[in-house]
Design an enzyme around this catalytic site. Structure first.
Site, PDB file in Angstrom:
ATOM      1  N   GLU A 148       0.799  -1.220   0.000  1.00 37.57           N
ATOM      2  CA  GLU A 148       0.000   0.000   0.000  1.00 37.57           C
ATOM      3  C   GLU A 148       0.837   1.278   0.000  1.00 37.57           C
ATOM      4  O   GLU A 148       0.390   2.302  -0.501  1.00 37.57           O
ATOM      5  CB  GLU A 148      -0.927   0.013   1.232  1.00 37.57           C
ATOM      6  CG  GLU A 148      -2.056  -0.993   1.178  1.00 37.57           C
ATOM      7  CD  GLU A 148      -3.090  -0.655   0.115  1.00 37.57           C
ATOM      8  OE1 GLU A 148      -3.453   0.537  -0.003  1.00 37.57           O
ATOM      9  OE2 GLU A 148      -3.515  -1.574  -0.616  1.00 37.57           O
ATOM     10  N   SER A 414     -45.989 -33.987  25.281  1.00 36.02           N
ATOM     11  CA  SER A 414     -45.804 -34.820  26.478  1.00 36.02           C
ATOM     12  C   SER A 414     -44.567 -34.457  27.286  1.00 36.02           C
ATOM     13  O   SER A 414     -44.420 -34.912  28.423  1.00 36.02           O
ATOM     14  CB  SER A 414     -45.735 -36.292  26.078  1.00 36.02           C
ATOM     15  OG  SER A 414     -46.969 -36.711  25.526  1.00 36.02           O
TER      16      SER A 414
END
Length: 719
Positions: A148, A414
């Site tokens: 960069e 249940s």
């Protein structure tokens, strides 16, 4: 001129005598009238200083074409500098005063850790914590400098050579092929400016870059940059990116991974390795070449990195860890309030169990989901004290962030029956009490057993093990639906429950988390719990912001009643509906459940060290193809628990031994203390019927303020 007294000469402004022409009065200055001109003239002409008119001046020498060009360029340059200064001054005036400029504070990151300290997820705007440059391996920051801004350590914030090179490349390529911004300029843009691409923004960027270079050292600028730059996928900074793409902290990234991260910032969306791995690896190769060219990487190191390029990794626990992180963020405010700095949240979640739970659920759905028309599921595992060890809120977090483990309310079927049986046990019944399995009708409602057959006289142990609906409904009517509701609430069910005859078959909706928390009371011997996931919260500096205290809710079920319930629920795994889930060598108990039309299928089972619940179904409530609690959910439960219990010491369930088949029956008592009292306070329910025998209150006098807030936020109590 006329001479006055003393030889003084007076000036006259009229025409001289004998020269009446007014033109003779000529007052214009000549070259001889200028200072020093007389001396010069006398040297060159021998003329007297006071006599005669000066000779005509010599003609000027004209500049050459080159001279005029140079002169024009100088003048143009001066005006250019003036114009540039004006432009800079104008744009500088649009910025805050230099003496008021300050680097904006980075939004706080919340690092959510597993119980072993490993990272589960990051939350916050940045996706990762701030790291110091000294924590990073040298090759990581060098990768960014190489690709960069290779003159980063020599320029003053703006790189004229880089700008010229970029202009040349862009002109020759007839497009924007290369940018000329330095790392300092990129940082200035990220800190202070928008992302618009205008000349005005570039000028302000250059001004701010110069200010940054004046204010901070090169390493400080690079550290700020590495913690602020965007890497895609919501990751800001190298720590967030390393965790996001490689499932490791930035301090552990390899040279190949550093090169990939360095190349990623050019175009995060296009070069993300989890989206476009070939492009990411090609860009990483360019970074490695630049690093080798600058001496940042030795040829052998660069070659090794090229031969074995980086690849994205999947974090332990996969995407399901994000369901845990979402739960943490839902309740964190109740424990620490507003967060202004980076913090770490230590959770109770075991990453190994989290991964095992996710795998067990996803594998089952992948193998059988389409055949049985079931698309979703949830798994919750917790210690008997309420500490959540694993939580999976769905099949795939990337596709759906809805947390079914904590938020989805579904009929438990249940799986709700233990509360009915506990209410009966607390009123004097025992596992060996006999009731008739026969048709029953309540105001035109006639529930049937799953097999649509009847067994006649059966014990409560047998009725619960085989999930006989008629016996459960009769018991519910015997003790009263309201007593069933209050018993469930006492054990930790916080969702609204309808006190009617069908409550015995689990027709009121609950969440997996609260159902598992209620079953934890059986596993721990009768103490009420509030499920929790946060163990402690610290700042990055180590300051403890919150630490969970061991205070409990006290006893909510008498030990004798717990023993009888554990004995009956153990039979479910021995001869009942969950026998496919039995793990040899372990004392297990639990209950399966299936809602009407096979919409929901459940199993909640436990040992003395771990309680786990599994729910399977469809988000839209569509019926499955006969998925019941005893088939697919039990298979998921067994897969997970076989792994989870491997390291646990085998021990008997609390009080169950004396109530095995053929054991003696004694009366047990109930209580509405602890969690029952808390729920009653919060939702205004009437107290439970007076117990046959008081249950002693234990613990430290009820829940903390944080636990109370947790219940209100998580389950909606008090809203």
């Amino acid at each position: 001129m006329a001479k006055g007294r003393g030889g003084r000469v007076e000036p006259r402004f009229d025409a001289p005598e004998g020269r009446p022409d007014p033109a003779a009065l000529d007052l214009r200055l000549t070259r001889g009238d200028r200072a020093g001109a007389g001396v010069a003239r006398s040297k060159t002409t021998g003329a007297k200083r006071t006599g005669g008119r000066a000779p005509a001046p010599a003609p000027r020498r004209r500049r050459s074409l080159l001279g005029r060009l140079v002169y024009g360029l100088v003048i143009l340059g001066v005006w250019g500098v003036v114009a540039l200064a004006g432009i800079v001054a104008y744009h500088a005036s649009q910025l805050p005063p230099i003496d008021q400029l300050a680097v904006p504070k980075r939004p706080p990151n919340i690092a959510i850790l597993a119980s072993d300290g490993s990272l589960l997820a990051n939350r916050g705007e940045t996706g990762g914590r701030t790291v110091a440059i000294r924590e990073l391996p040298p090759h990581l920051p060098r990768a960014f400098v190489a690709i960069e801004d290779r003159r980063f350590y020599s320029h003053l914030g703006i790189d004229p050579i880089g700008i010229a090179r970029a202009l040349f490349r862009n002109l020759t390529s007839r497009g924007v092929a290369q940018g000329g911004s330095t790392l300092t300029q990129q940082l200035a843009k990220n800190l202070f400016l928008t992302q618009e691409r205008t000349a005005s923004r570039k000028i302000q960027e250059a001004i701010l870059a110069l200010w940054l270079e004046h204010r901070y050292s090169k390493d400080e600028i690079l550290e700020l940059y590495l913690n602020r730059v965007y890497f895609g996928a919501g990751a800001y900074g190298v720590e967030a990116a390393a965790q996001r793409y490689f499932a490791k902290p930035a301090k552990d990234v390899t040279l190949a991974e550093a090169a990939m991260l360095g190349g990623l910032v050019q175009a995060p969306s296009r070069l993300a390795p989890n989206r476009n791995l070939p492009a990411a690896q090609a860009r990483a190769a360019q970074v490695l070449a630049a690093m080798q060219d600058l001496g940042f990487a030795k040829p052998g190191e660069a070659k090794a990195a090229l031969d074995k390029p980086a690849k994205p990794a999947r974090a332990p626990g996969g995407g399901s860890a994000n369901y845990v992180a979402d739960l943490v963020m839902d309740v964190l405010d109740d424990f620490v309030g507003t967060i202004e700095t980076d913090v770490t949240v230590l959770t109770t979640v075991d990453p190994v169990l989290q991964a095992a739970a996710e795998k067990a659920l996803v594998d089952e759905l992948n193998q059988k989901g389409a055949r049985f028309n079931v698309g979703q599921g949830a798994v919750v595992a917790m210690r008997p004290d309420g500490a959540i060890r694993a939580l999976v809120g769905g099949r795939d977090y990337a596709q759906s962030q809805f947390n079914r483990a904590t938020t989805a309310k579904r009929q438990p079927g249940s799986a709700f029956k233990p509360f009915v049986y506990l209410a009966a046990i607390e009123r004097g019944l025992t596992p060996d009490t006999v009731r008739e399995d026969s048709p029953v009708s309540v105001k035109g409602w006639s529930p049937e057993n799953y097999t649509r057959s009847y067994a006649g006289a059966v014990t409560l142990r047998e009725a619960l093990a085989h999930s006989l609906n008629t016996v459960a409904v009769k018991l519910g009517l015997e003790v009263g639906p309201k007593a069933v509701v209050q018993t469930a609430q006492r054990l930790g069910i916080t969702s609204p429950l309808q006190a009617n005859a069908s409550i015995a078959l689990g027709t009121s909706e609950v969440t997996p988390l609260e159902l598992v928390g209620a079953y934890a009371v059986f596993a721990n011997g009768g103490t009420g719990v509030i499920p929790y996931v946060i163990a402690s919260v610290k700042t990055v500096g180590g300051k403890v912001v919150y630490k969970r205290s061991p205070a409990g809710l006290g006893r909510v079920v008498d030990p004798a009643a717990v023993g009888m319930m554990n004995a009956m629920l153990h039979e479910v795994f021995v001869s009942g509906t969950a026998k496919k889930g039995d793990i040899p060598g372990y004392d297990l108990a639990g209950k399966t459940g299936t809602s009407q039309d096979f919409r929901d299928a459940w199993v909640v089972g436990y040992s003395n060290t771990l309680v786990t619940g599994v729910w399977l179904g469809n988000d839209d409530g569509e019926s499955t193809k006969r998925v019941s609690g005893g088939n697919l959910p039990v298979e998921v439960w067994n897969r997970f628990m076989t792994t989870a219990l491997r390291a646990d010491k085998v021990a008997a369930l609390p009080g169950a031994g004396r109530w095995r088949r053929g054991g003696n029956a004694v009366a047990a008592a109930g209580s509405d203390t602890g969690l029952g009292g808390l729920i009653g306070d919060l939702i205004g329910d009437a107290p439970a019927p007076a117990p046959a025998r008081p249950v002693p209150q234990q613990g430290r006098g009820g829940p903390s303020r944080e636990d109370r807030n947790f219940l209100e936020r998580l389950f909606g109590i008090g809203e």
